[in-house]
Design a protein around this motif. Structure first.
Motif, short mmCIF file in Angstrom:
data_model
loop_
_atom_site.label_atom_id
_atom_site.label_comp_id
_atom_site.label_asym_id
_atom_site.label_seq_id
_atom_site.Cartn_x
_atom_site.Cartn_y
_atom_site.Cartn_z
N ASP A 1 0.82 -1.21 0.00
CA ASP A 1 0.00 0.00 0.00
C ASP A 1 0.86 1.26 0.00
O ASP A 1 0.53 2.24 -0.68
N ALA B 1 2.02 2.45 -3.46
CA ALA B 1 0.98 2.71 -4.47
C ALA B 1 1.35 3.87 -5.39
O ALA B 1 1.22 3.76 -6.62
N ARG C 1 4.14 2.84 -7.75
CA ARG C 1 3.64 1.98 -8.83
C ARG C 1 2.89 2.80 -9.87
O ARG C 1 3.07 2.63 -11.07
N LYS C 2 2.04 3.70 -9.40
CA LYS C 2 1.25 4.53 -10.32
C LYS C 2 2.15 5.41 -11.19
O LYS C 2 1.98 5.48 -12.41
N SER D 1 -1.40 -7.17 -12.61
CA SER D 1 -1.56 -5.74 -12.85
C SER D 1 -1.45 -5.38 -14.33
O SER D 1 -0.80 -6.06 -15.10
#
Length: 93
Positions: free
Chosen positions: A21, A24, A27-28, A51
């Motif tokens: 988490d 995040a 990753r984005k 993903s």
């Protein structure tokens, strides 16, 4: 469409999920568009991360970066298996 399938065991799901988490935004910004987390029905610490990415090059650069290798180590990831995939077809029945 570009997809990544990661299968790995973690030392403790709850500990790993915190790290997941917290990453995040990383990753984005690297190009992850959306994801699904799944677990084996017989082992809550055996995780599948599926993903969608903007490109496989972006995904490879992210997952092979020194920063992410360290994050995985801190999160208790054991021997991840990365499978990079290109979509052929999708549908709804």
């Amino acid at each position: 469409m570009a997809f990544v399938l990661i299968v790995h065991e973690v030392a403790a799901y709850d500990h790993w999920k915190i790290s997941f988490d917290q990453a995040a935004e990383l990753r984005k910004s690297a190009g992850e568009v959306c994801y699904q987390l799944l677990r084996y029905d017989t082992n809550a610490n055996h995780i599948v991360h599926f993903s969608q990415w903007t490109s496989l090059d972006n995904a490879r650069q992210f997952f092979e970066s020194d920063e992410l290798v360290e994050i995985r180590k801190q999160a208790g990831v054991k021997a991840p298996d990365f499978i990079y995939l290109q979509e052929l077809e999708s549908g709804v029945l």
